[in-house]
Design a protein around this motif. Structure first.
Motif, PDB file in Angstrom:
ATOM      1  N   GLN A  95       6.197  -6.619   2.965  1.00 36.78           N
ATOM      2  CA  GLN A  95       7.560  -7.104   2.718  1.00 36.78           C
ATOM      3  C   GLN A  95       8.607  -6.136   3.277  1.00 36.78           C
ATOM      4  O   GLN A  95       9.607  -6.565   3.850  1.00 36.78           O
ATOM      5  N   LEU A  96       8.336  -4.834   3.102  1.00 37.70           N
ATOM      6  CA  LEU A  96       9.293  -3.845   3.619  1.00 37.70           C
ATOM      7  C   LEU A  96       9.439  -3.970   5.126  1.00 37.70           C
ATOM      8  O   LEU A  96      10.545  -3.906   5.665  1.00 37.70           O
ATOM      9  N   TYR A 115      12.982   1.802  13.480  1.00 41.54           N
ATOM     10  CA  TYR A 115      12.255   2.905  12.860  1.00 41.54           C
ATOM     11  C   TYR A 115      11.154   3.385  13.792  1.00 41.54           C
ATOM     12  O   TYR A 115      10.796   2.708  14.754  1.00 41.54           O
ATOM     13  N   GLY A 116      10.645   4.571  13.489  1.00 43.15           N
ATOM     14  CA  GLY A 116       9.708   5.228  14.406  1.00 43.15           C
ATOM     15  C   GLY A 116       8.243   5.017  14.072  1.00 43.15           C
ATOM     16  O   GLY A 116       7.895   4.264  13.161  1.00 43.15           O
ATOM     17  N   GLU A 117       7.429   5.732  14.818  1.00 39.75           N
ATOM     18  CA  GLU A 117       5.971   5.635  14.704  1.00 39.75           C
ATOM     19  C   GLU A 117       5.463   5.972  13.299  1.00 39.75           C
ATOM     20  O   GLU A 117       4.581   5.298  12.780  1.00 39.75           O
ATOM     21  N   VAL A 118       6.039   7.029  12.725  1.00 39.00           N
ATOM     22  CA  VAL A 118       5.560   7.478  11.417  1.00 39.00           C
ATOM     23  C   VAL A 118       5.907   6.435  10.350  1.00 39.00           C
ATOM     24  O   VAL A 118       5.101   6.137   9.468  1.00 39.00           O
ATOM     25  N   ASP A 119       7.116   5.859  10.449  1.00 44.71           N
ATOM     26  CA  ASP A 119       7.514   4.815   9.492  1.00 44.71           C
ATOM     27  C   ASP A 119       6.626   3.578   9.627  1.00 44.71           C
ATOM     28  O   ASP A 119       6.322   2.899   8.648  1.00 44.71           O
ATOM     29  N   LYS A 120       6.229   3.328  10.862  1.00 44.48           N
ATOM     30  CA  LYS A 120       5.367   2.172  11.129  1.00 44.48           C
ATOM     31  C   LYS A 120       3.994   2.385  10.486  1.00 44.48           C
ATOM     32  O   LYS A 120       3.408   1.471   9.912  1.00 44.48           O
ATOM     33  N   ALA A 121       3.520   3.617  10.579  1.00 42.26           N
ATOM     34  CA  ALA A 121       2.205   3.942  10.017  1.00 42.26           C
ATOM     35  C   ALA A 121       2.257   4.064   8.495  1.00 42.26           C
ATOM     36  O   ALA A 121       1.243   3.885   7.817  1.00 42.26           O
ATOM     37  N   LYS A 122       3.430   4.409   7.968  1.00 37.86           N
ATOM     38  CA  LYS A 122       3.602   4.581   6.508  1.00 37.86           C
ATOM     39  C   LYS A 122       4.766   3.703   6.054  1.00 37.86           C
ATOM     40  O   LYS A 122       5.853   4.212   5.745  1.00 37.86           O
ATOM     41  N   PRO A 123       4.555   2.395   5.985  1.00 40.82           N
ATOM     42  CA  PRO A 123       5.662   1.457   5.734  1.00 40.82           C
ATOM     43  C   PRO A 123       6.410   1.687   4.418  1.00 40.82           C
ATOM     44  O   PRO A 123       7.550   1.255   4.284  1.00 40.82           O
ATOM     45  N   LEU A 124       5.790   2.398   3.491  1.00 41.97           N
ATOM     46  CA  LEU A 124       6.480   2.700   2.234  1.00 41.97           C
ATOM     47  C   LEU A 124       7.786   3.457   2.490  1.00 41.97           C
ATOM     48  O   LEU A 124       8.765   3.314   1.756  1.00 41.97           O
TER      49      LEU A 124
END
Ligand SMILES: [Fe+2]
Ligand SMILES: [Fe+2]
Length: 193
Positions: free
Chosen positions: A60-61, A72-81
């Motif tokens: 959902q996020l 958003y970046g790679e890290v946000d993509k890998a950690k959607p929280l």
């Protein structure tokens, strides 16, 4: 929407433990705001609402962030929280009637930090780590700093704690946290000539 209405709406959307955490952050942010001579109302509202998008699942996020065109970046993509911070910054405007951009920014940056953190950004970031319901081995030391240290010293200790935590877990380090960390060290080096 006044504070009471914000509180009621938030309460109806978050699970009880998350709502309790939010109230703890609001109170801690107000305490820090007073200590550092900031706008206490701003601290309290940003603290209360910082996790307003936390009830969403990872999926959902991502959908909520994409729908709003939030990049958003790679890290946000890998950690959607992590996206709950960015989505929350929009949600406070849409659902809670917040128009103060300083509050939105503090919510946007509350999880990973960022470049050029304001005093309010730092207060919310740190209040999130030490509010009374938090419990982890280093929390008492950080609480001690919240009473004694300068805002930058305190915030820096918070960044170190976060970085240590993710590295020990073998987890990804968010580049915005590294940026905030380096900024403080560079500022210090400048001050020390
Ligand atoms: Fe959060
Ligand atoms: Fe939080």
């Amino acid at each position: 929407m006044d504070y009471k209405q914000m509180r009621e709406q938030l309460k109806s959307r978050l699970k009880p433990s998350r709502f309790l955490h939010s109230e703890g952050v609001a109170e801690t942010a107000a305490f820090l705001g007073e200590r550092f001579h900031l706008d206490i109302e701003q601290c309290r509202v940003a603290g209360l609402l910082h996790d307003c998008a936390r009830q969403y699942s990872d999926k959902q996020l991502q959908a909520e962030a994409d729908r709003r065109g939030i990049s958003y970046g790679e890290v946000d993509k890998a950690k959607p929280l992590l996206l709950h911070a960015y989505v929350g910054a929009s949600l406070v405007m849409e659902d809670y009637g917040v128009t103060d951009q300083a509050i939105c920014q503090a919510i946007f940056r509350h999880t990973v930090g960022g470049a050029g953190m304001t005093e309010l950004d730092k207060v919310i970031y740190f209040a999130d780590m030490i509010e009374p319901n938090r419990d982890y081995p280093q929390v008492e030391e950080l609480r001690r700093l919240s009473r004694l240290a300068s805002l930058d010293e305190m915030f820096f200790a918070g960044l170190v704690q976060s970085l240590n935590f993710v590295i020990k877990k073998g987890s990804l380090v968010h580049p915005d946290t590294v940026t905030a960390y380096n900024e403080i060290l560079l500022k210090r080096a400048e001050l020390n000539g």
